[in-house]
Design a protein around this motif. Sequence first.
Motif, PDB file in Angstrom:
ATOM      1  N   SER A 179       0.820  -1.209   0.000  1.00  0.00           N
ATOM      2  CA  SER A 179       0.000   0.000   0.000  1.00  0.00           C
ATOM      3  C   SER A 179       0.857   1.263   0.000  1.00  0.00           C
ATOM      4  N   PHE A 180       2.028   1.201   0.593  1.00  0.00           N
ATOM      5  CA  PHE A 180       2.936   2.353   0.580  1.00  0.00           C
ATOM      6  C   PHE A 180       3.323   2.706  -0.857  1.00  0.00           C
ATOM      7  N   TYR A 181       3.835   1.736  -1.579  1.00  0.00           N
ATOM      8  CA  TYR A 181       4.258   1.975  -2.966  1.00  0.00           C
ATOM      9  C   TYR A 181       3.062   2.373  -3.841  1.00  0.00           C
ATOM     10  N   LEU A 182       1.967   1.641  -3.678  1.00  0.00           N
ATOM     11  CA  LEU A 182       0.790   1.883  -4.518  1.00  0.00           C
ATOM     12  C   LEU A 182       0.128   3.224  -4.225  1.00  0.00           C
ATOM     13  N   CYS A 183       0.329   3.748  -3.035  1.00  0.00           N
ATOM     14  CA  CYS A 183      -0.176   5.082  -2.710  1.00  0.00           C
ATOM     15  C   CYS A 183       0.376   6.091  -3.715  1.00  0.00           C
ATOM     16  N   LEU A 190       3.439  -0.201   7.685  1.00  0.00           N
ATOM     17  CA  LEU A 190       2.225  -1.016   7.586  1.00  0.00           C
ATOM     18  C   LEU A 190       1.047  -0.067   7.684  1.00  0.00           C
ATOM     19  N   ASP A 191       0.082  -0.236   6.800  1.00  0.00           N
ATOM     20  CA  ASP A 191      -1.064   0.664   6.811  1.00  0.00           C
ATOM     21  C   ASP A 191      -2.356   0.028   7.308  1.00  0.00           C
ATOM     22  N   ASP A 192      -2.543  -1.244   7.078  1.00  0.00           N
ATOM     23  CA  ASP A 192      -3.809  -1.874   7.448  1.00  0.00           C
ATOM     24  C   ASP A 192      -3.936  -2.037   8.961  1.00  0.00           C
ATOM     25  N   LYS A 193      -5.128  -1.771   9.437  1.00  0.00           N
ATOM     26  CA  LYS A 193      -5.400  -1.766  10.878  1.00  0.00           C
ATOM     27  C   LYS A 193      -5.114  -3.117  11.545  1.00  0.00           C
ATOM     28  N   GLU A 194      -5.613  -4.197  10.980  1.00  0.00           N
ATOM     29  CA  GLU A 194      -5.449  -5.513  11.625  1.00  0.00           C
ATOM     30  C   GLU A 194      -3.992  -5.934  11.774  1.00  0.00           C
ATOM     31  N   PRO A 195      -3.165  -5.834  10.730  1.00  0.00           N
ATOM     32  CA  PRO A 195      -1.747  -6.165  10.919  1.00  0.00           C
ATOM     33  C   PRO A 195      -1.067  -5.258  11.939  1.00  0.00           C
ATOM     34  N   ARG A 196      -1.447  -3.979  11.967  1.00  0.00           N
ATOM     35  CA  ARG A 196      -0.860  -3.069  12.951  1.00  0.00           C
ATOM     36  C   ARG A 196      -1.239  -3.494  14.373  1.00  0.00           C
ATOM     37  N   ARG A 220      -0.154  -6.072  19.678  1.00  0.00           N
ATOM     38  CA  ARG A 220      -0.545  -7.082  20.674  1.00  0.00           C
ATOM     39  C   ARG A 220       0.502  -8.171  20.869  1.00  0.00           C
ATOM     40  N   ASN A 221       1.109  -8.619  19.778  1.00  0.00           N
ATOM     41  CA  ASN A 221       1.960  -9.803  19.826  1.00  0.00           C
ATOM     42  C   ASN A 221       3.457  -9.536  19.736  1.00  0.00           C
ATOM     43  N   LEU A 222       3.830  -8.404  19.204  1.00  0.00           N
ATOM     44  CA  LEU A 222       5.241  -8.063  19.042  1.00  0.00           C
ATOM     45  C   LEU A 222       5.452  -6.615  19.486  1.00  0.00           C
ATOM     46  N   PRO A 223       5.097  -6.302  20.726  1.00  0.00           N
ATOM     47  CA  PRO A 223       5.097  -4.900  21.154  1.00  0.00           C
ATOM     48  C   PRO A 223       6.457  -4.208  21.029  1.00  0.00           C
ATOM     49  N   TYR A 224       7.540  -4.962  21.064  1.00  0.00           N
ATOM     50  CA  TYR A 224       8.878  -4.384  20.923  1.00  0.00           C
ATOM     51  C   TYR A 224       9.120  -3.863  19.504  1.00  0.00           C
ATOM     52  N   LEU A 225       8.280  -4.263  18.542  1.00  0.00           N
ATOM     53  CA  LEU A 225       8.397  -3.754  17.177  1.00  0.00           C
ATOM     54  C   LEU A 225       7.575  -2.481  16.962  1.00  0.00           C
ATOM     55  N   LYS A 226       6.704  -2.175  17.901  1.00  0.00           N
ATOM     56  CA  LYS A 226       5.782  -1.040  17.745  1.00  0.00           C
ATOM     57  C   LYS A 226       6.520   0.267  17.448  1.00  0.00           C
ATOM     58  N   LYS A 227       7.640   0.488  18.122  1.00  0.00           N
ATOM     59  CA  LYS A 227       8.367   1.743  17.926  1.00  0.00           C
ATOM     60  C   LYS A 227       9.013   1.841  16.538  1.00  0.00           C
ATOM     61  N   LEU A 228       9.109   0.727  15.832  1.00  0.00           N
ATOM     62  CA  LEU A 228       9.680   0.711  14.484  1.00  0.00           C
ATOM     63  C   LEU A 228       8.611   0.813  13.396  1.00  0.00           C
ATOM     64  N   MET A 229       7.347   0.676  13.780  1.00  0.00           N
ATOM     65  CA  MET A 229       6.237   0.630  12.839  1.00  0.00           C
ATOM     66  C   MET A 229       5.658   2.030  12.620  1.00  0.00           C
ATOM     67  N   ILE A 230       5.344   2.313  11.368  1.00  0.00           N
ATOM     68  CA  ILE A 230       4.732   3.585  11.010  1.00  0.00           C
ATOM     69  C   ILE A 230       3.813   3.345   9.818  1.00  0.00           C
ATOM     70  N   GLY A 231       2.892   4.247   9.584  1.00  0.00           N
ATOM     71  CA  GLY A 231       2.034   4.170   8.398  1.00  0.00           C
ATOM     72  C   GLY A 231       2.576   5.077   7.304  1.00  0.00           C
ATOM     73  N   THR A 232       2.020   4.963   6.133  1.00  0.00           N
ATOM     74  CA  THR A 232       2.470   5.765   4.996  1.00  0.00           C
ATOM     75  C   THR A 232       2.388   7.260   5.293  1.00  0.00           C
ATOM     76  N   ILE A 233       1.272   7.716   5.838  1.00  0.00           N
ATOM     77  CA  ILE A 233       1.102   9.151   6.114  1.00  0.00           C
ATOM     78  C   ILE A 233       2.129   9.629   7.143  1.00  0.00           C
ATOM     79  N   GLY A 234       2.302   8.862   8.208  1.00  0.00           N
ATOM     80  CA  GLY A 234       3.305   9.213   9.206  1.00  0.00           C
ATOM     81  C   GLY A 234       4.700   9.264   8.602  1.00  0.00           C
ATOM     82  N   PHE A 235       4.977   8.339   7.696  1.00  0.00           N
ATOM     83  CA  PHE A 235       6.281   8.314   7.046  1.00  0.00           C
ATOM     84  C   PHE A 235       6.476   9.542   6.154  1.00  0.00           C
TER      85      PHE A 235
END
Length: 180
Positions: A14-18, A109-115, A120-135
Amino acid sequence: MPSSDSNTILADSSFYLCFLEDIEQPQVLIRVLDKCDFLITPIVYKEVSKSDNFKNIQTHPKMFLVQKQYLGEALRPLFSKKQIEKGETEIIELAYHLYADNTPKKFILDDKEPRLFVQRNLPYLKKLMIGTIGFVGECYYEYHIFEKGEASTTVVVIGKSNFRVSAEVIKEVLAKIDSR
């Protein structure tokens, strides 16, 4: 392969396709690719290559295809077919492997469910995750790719396009850009 001292990023399709489809501004994506190295996974590559504008970035020297067999398979049962087809499982699994190898990378990552899955499951990765708009915002105030007005305009253009993003996220990122 990407240089070790560069900004290396993983992104879902979705990032590229945006940029290639939703706002039809591949030149903006090319400016981002010129500044950062992007690891592109096989499913994401396949999905993005369907775009008529893919030819504009296909041979970009800072886009690196990850050749890892069965990437994303461990997460496949936990996600919808659509999310798998967009490469979310590959991005999450690669982000996890890089983190585990002490080479963490920012990932988009842009989709709500994967985010939510990451939170929930990999909280240590949360600080590395961003959406397209935030990026896009970070392309102004962290990576210095865009000027302030250009970043704001790009966010607004994306918000008015077919790209699915909430008005709240648009407002939040515009405020962050404006405050710097």
